[in-house]
Design an enzyme around this catalytic site. Sequence first.
Site, mmCIF file in Angstrom:
data_model
loop_
_atom_site.group_PDB
_atom_site.id
_atom_site.type_symbol
_atom_site.label_atom_id
_atom_site.label_comp_id
_atom_site.label_asym_id
_atom_site.label_seq_id
_atom_site.Cartn_x
_atom_site.Cartn_y
_atom_site.Cartn_z
ATOM 1 N N ASP A 346 -1.829 -3.904 2.536
ATOM 2 C CA ASP A 346 -0.460 -3.361 2.646
ATOM 3 C C ASP A 346 -0.538 -2.372 3.809
ATOM 4 O OD1 ASP A 346 2.128 -2.550 2.162
ATOM 5 O OD2 ASP A 346 1.671 -1.421 0.346
ATOM 6 N N CYS A 399 6.115 -2.980 4.865
ATOM 7 C CA CYS A 399 7.518 -2.718 4.498
ATOM 8 C C CYS A 399 8.321 -2.616 5.796
ATOM 9 C CB CYS A 399 7.647 -1.472 3.624
ATOM 10 S SG CYS A 399 6.945 0.013 4.313
HETATM 11 C C1 LIG Z 1 2.146 1.271 3.188
HETATM 12 S S1 LIG Z 1 1.123 2.522 2.605
HETATM 13 C C2 LIG Z 1 0.389 1.764 1.199
HETATM 14 C C3 LIG Z 1 1.244 1.792 -0.036
HETATM 15 C C4 LIG Z 1 0.443 1.343 -1.251
HETATM 16 N N1 LIG Z 1 -0.123 0.021 -1.059
HETATM 17 C C5 LIG Z 1 1.290 1.336 -2.515
HETATM 18 O O1 LIG Z 1 1.808 0.292 -2.895
HETATM 19 O O2 LIG Z 1 1.416 2.388 -3.135
HETATM 20 C C6 LIG Z 1 -0.195 2.439 3.759
HETATM 21 C C7 LIG Z 1 -1.347 3.375 3.413
HETATM 22 O O3 LIG Z 1 -2.430 3.015 4.263
HETATM 23 C C8 LIG Z 1 -3.136 4.166 4.622
HETATM 24 N N2 LIG Z 1 -3.921 3.808 5.817
HETATM 25 C C9 LIG Z 1 -3.529 3.812 7.110
HETATM 26 N N3 LIG Z 1 -4.517 3.397 7.909
HETATM 27 C C10 LIG Z 1 -5.568 3.118 7.107
HETATM 28 C C11 LIG Z 1 -6.882 2.661 7.353
HETATM 29 N N4 LIG Z 1 -7.304 2.413 8.598
HETATM 30 N N5 LIG Z 1 -7.715 2.490 6.301
HETATM 31 C C12 LIG Z 1 -7.294 2.767 5.025
HETATM 32 N N6 LIG Z 1 -6.044 3.223 4.750
HETATM 33 C C13 LIG Z 1 -5.195 3.381 5.767
HETATM 34 C C14 LIG Z 1 -2.037 5.191 4.825
HETATM 35 O O4 LIG Z 1 -2.558 6.512 4.755
HETATM 36 C C15 LIG Z 1 -1.090 4.857 3.678
HETATM 37 O O5 LIG Z 1 -1.407 5.606 2.547
#
Ligand SMILES: C[S@@+](CC[C@H](N)C(=O)[O-])C[C@H]1O[C@@H](n2cnc3c(N)ncnc32)[C@H](O)[C@@H]1O
Length: 466
Positions: A346, A399
């Site tokens: 995601d 999203c």
């Molecule tokens: C769209 S949100 C995820 C929402 C979550 N899947 C939910 O349903 O509650 C994306 C998340 O990815 C994290 N993120 C961004 N880059 C990342 C990376 N390189 N590795 C791991 N997490 C990452 C962000 O901090 C954020 O919390």
Amino acid sequence: MSTTSTTESSPGSVALHQQLWRVAQALQGIRDGRSGTAVLEQVPAHWRPGVQALLFQVLRSLGRAQALRALLATKTPAPAVDALLCTALALVWDSAQAPYTPFTLVNQAVEAARRHGLQRQAGFINACLRRFLRESAALVAQTDGDAQARYNHPRWWVDKLRQQYPEHWQAILEANNRPAPMALRVNARQCRVADYLQQLQAQGIAAQPWGEHGVQLAQPLPVQRLPGFAQGMVSVQDGAAQLAAPLLLQGLSLPAQARILDACAAPGGKTAHLLEMLPLGQAKVYALEVDAIRSQRITETLQRLHLQEDAQVLVADAAQVDAWWPQVAQGMPAVADGGLDAILLDAPCSASGIVRRHPDVRWLRRPSDIAQLARQQERLLQALWPLLKPGGRLLYCTCSVFKEEGQWQVEAFVARNKNAQYLPAPGHLLPGAASVPDNPSGDHDGFFYALLQKTKAPSSAAHACG
Ligand SMILES: C[S@@+](CC[C@H](N)C(=O)[O-])C[C@H]1O[C@@H](n2cnc3c(N)ncnc32)[C@H](O)[C@@H]1O
């Protein structure tokens, strides 16, 4: 100029001029690049619901308000004055939507200026707003030709949607300017949807079933009023986001002690849904998150829902596989090609599909953000794919409605990776039933889903995404 209210109030006695001042300050914060969530955190808790409601309405009309302000004052006023003027114009321009009578709004905006060290500018604000009240029809008509004013989104955003969705771009923009319904996901380990609907009914809360595990409320409510919320019976989650776990798990045969990775997991909504769908002890779900503070929200989510047992929260950059893979691979039989049964990615994105819930997003993004986010998504996809077992599945979602972050991203990935094969998935879902206006169950956020299976041999049968 003073930036704090001269008379702070107690709950229930917030004067409109105080709220307007707070909304204008919040707008200034967003214009300075801070998120709506961050600026609202600065507002005292008892003021927040009222200020948030007005701020969201302002953000949904900001394009129009800015165009009107440019007609009323050709020279841009100082930031605090401009924010207050635009706040008032955004609330007053469409008298059918105005939350108070136009004269009340104008008087209170002028009062807000007077009480916050803008005595000199109060006369100017008064003159602009009263001219607007006298000439509103003509002034609004003059701004109609400006796409930013008409659709209340930045011009580049309107242009992008127009190019990518020649049939639906206006419906998407209009849906983005409406408030979103409140949707819940019922914790399948604790309760059935039909039973939860009965509990809502017993409390006089109108709702209808939504999808496999969801319920859509007729009116939004504070979560404290939801039966069983504190006990983990239910979570707030949009209908489109509720498709992730079923898409990844349905039809997937998992071995004993399967391993599933949720690669970008905070605040943990989809991790939790995966666990709710899996029988206890069937699989371990690794919830990976790069932001240590946000990762705490995954732990809190899993604790409230009583789902910690089969989960492990890890803090790391998912694309830096060497940093976190040893913790997942511990005790895993040696495998030539990855070892995970399923991956949910995601990915971080522009959030262009959830502007109904976050009306600040459109004003914070820059056109260059989209290409930069697409590079980040590509990097994550490429890093994670080798960790999947042959026969395993990866669900990629964002999203976002922008195709750079969805369809085009995945088409390029499948072209580069011959062992990636499409399984059926919805592709781009448009917000607020923009593509299916007669279908009330289509009222969800904008989202993108692609489900990929790793073939044992290079795939020759990839078909079009979505
Ligand atoms: C769209 S949100 C995820 C929402 C979550 N899947 C939910 O349903 O509650 C994306 C998340 O990815 C994290 N993120 C961004 N880059 C990342 C990376 N390189 N590795 C791991 N997490 C990452 C962000 O901090 C954020 O919390």
